[in-house]
Design a protein around this motif. Structure first.
Motif, PDB file in Angstrom:
ATOM      1  N   VAL A  31      -4.872  10.372  10.190  1.00 47.73           N
ATOM      2  CA  VAL A  31      -5.336   9.006  10.408  1.00 47.73           C
ATOM      3  C   VAL A  31      -4.405   8.312  11.393  1.00 47.73           C
ATOM      4  N   ALA A  32      -4.941   7.309  12.066  1.00 49.13           N
ATOM      5  CA  ALA A  32      -4.158   6.584  13.066  1.00 49.13           C
ATOM      6  C   ALA A  32      -3.322   5.457  12.457  1.00 49.13           C
ATOM      7  N   ARG A  33      -3.713   5.014  11.258  1.00 49.03           N
ATOM      8  CA  ARG A  33      -3.046   3.860  10.644  1.00 49.03           C
ATOM      9  C   ARG A  33      -2.480   4.242   9.276  1.00 49.03           C
ATOM     10  N   GLU A  34      -1.266   3.742   9.010  1.00 43.77           N
ATOM     11  CA  GLU A  34      -0.621   4.040   7.733  1.00 43.77           C
ATOM     12  C   GLU A  34      -1.361   3.405   6.558  1.00 43.77           C
ATOM     13  N   ASP A  35      -1.900   2.197   6.756  1.00 44.83           N
ATOM     14  CA  ASP A  35      -2.605   1.567   5.642  1.00 44.83           C
ATOM     15  C   ASP A  35      -3.855   2.361   5.251  1.00 44.83           C
ATOM     16  N   ASP A  36      -4.523   2.954   6.240  1.00 54.78           N
ATOM     17  CA  ASP A  36      -5.660   3.810   5.934  1.00 54.78           C
ATOM     18  C   ASP A  36      -5.219   5.038   5.141  1.00 54.78           C
ATOM     19  N   ALA A  37      -4.085   5.614   5.539  1.00 53.61           N
ATOM     20  CA  ALA A  37      -3.578   6.799   4.841  1.00 53.61           C
ATOM     21  C   ALA A  37      -3.294   6.484   3.379  1.00 53.61           C
ATOM     22  N   ARG A  39      -4.641   4.142   1.542  1.00 56.62           N
ATOM     23  CA  ARG A  39      -5.912   3.911   0.838  1.00 56.62           C
ATOM     24  C   ARG A  39      -6.548   5.240   0.438  1.00 56.62           C
ATOM     25  N   ILE A  40      -6.493   6.216   1.340  1.00 53.80           N
ATOM     26  CA  ILE A  40      -7.044   7.538   1.016  1.00 53.80           C
ATOM     27  C   ILE A  40      -6.258   8.185  -0.113  1.00 53.80           C
ATOM     28  N   MET A  41      -4.942   8.074  -0.058  1.00 56.78           N
ATOM     29  CA  MET A  41      -4.116   8.662  -1.118  1.00 56.78           C
ATOM     30  C   MET A  41      -4.408   8.031  -2.472  1.00 56.78           C
ATOM     31  N   ASP A  42      -4.788   6.772  -2.476  1.00 59.57           N
ATOM     32  CA  ASP A  42      -5.099   6.087  -3.731  1.00 59.57           C
ATOM     33  C   ASP A  42      -6.403   6.591  -4.357  1.00 59.57           C
TER      34      ASP A  42
END
Length: 216
Positions: A31-37, A39-42
């Protein structure tokens, strides 16, 4: 469970670009964004549990993967930090400079995979030191070619050469078990190799992307 869910439910909800690479039960999400990463991990463990599955606690982690000095990153994006490395499908992925000075993703045989392969070779030699030398040479050559066939990618030649040198040492020790007067000297082993030389490392793949390869 994963592929369709990622394409239809996950990617449309992300703020930046993303991709999924999966081979059997091993997968990588970029992913390009840490916040997206995060969210996926959650949500990923919840998705797995729905099908009675769990993610591997030691192999699943977030890795910030970018060039060390941030020279090729988006200046409007997050500030650069020291890049991480990760193992995937037997390779350790890291950032490095090409011969022309550009940042590129480099891959080498993962340390754990290399050690396990050498341990398996050592076990085979111990169990088969009594076999004819020509037969041992044939089997070891097949094992080396198989190793080169998988790990023979651009940038990984030094790891292949290391694997060959360690294989030679293992074979020499194995052959020494046949002798009552001590270990075979390197001079005698080199003479033996003139007749029973092991195949040299060769590059068989050129990586064309993080998840692609072209066979030469």
């Amino acid at each position: 469970m994963l592929d369709e869910w990622f394409e239809t439910e996950v990617r449309p909800r992300l703020r930046g670009q993303a991709f999924l690479i999966r081979y059997a039960d091993d997968f990588l999400i970029g992913v390009a964004r840490e916040d997206d990463a995060r969210r996926i991990m959650d949500v990923l463990p919840k998705r797995m549990s729905k099908y009675g599955l769990t993610i591997h606690p030691e192999k699943t982690r977030l890795v910030r993967f970018e060039p060390a000095d941030g020279a090729d990153t988006d200046p409007t994006g997050p500030s650069p930090t020291a890049p991480g490395t990760f193992d995937f499908l037997g390779f350790t992925h890291s950032w490095g400079r090409s011969q022309r000075g550009a940042w590129v993703v480099k891959r080498k045989t993962a340390k754990g995979r290399l050690q396990r392969a050498l341990q398996a070779l050592s076990a085979w030699c111990r169990e088969n030191f009594h076999r004819p030398i020509a037969e041992q040479h044939q089997v070891l050559s097949q094992k080396l070619r198989g190793h080169y066939g998988y790990y023979g990618i651009i940038g990984n030649l030094s790891s292949l050469q290391n694997f060959l040198e360690e294989t030679r040492k293992i074979w020499r020790r194995g052959l020494s078990r046949r002798r009552r007067d001590g270990q075979i000297s390197w001079l005698d082993f080199l003479r033996l190799e003139k007749r029973y030389s092991l195949p040299r490392p060769r590059i068989t793949y050129q990586i064309v992307g993080l998840g692609g390869a072209a066979k030469s």
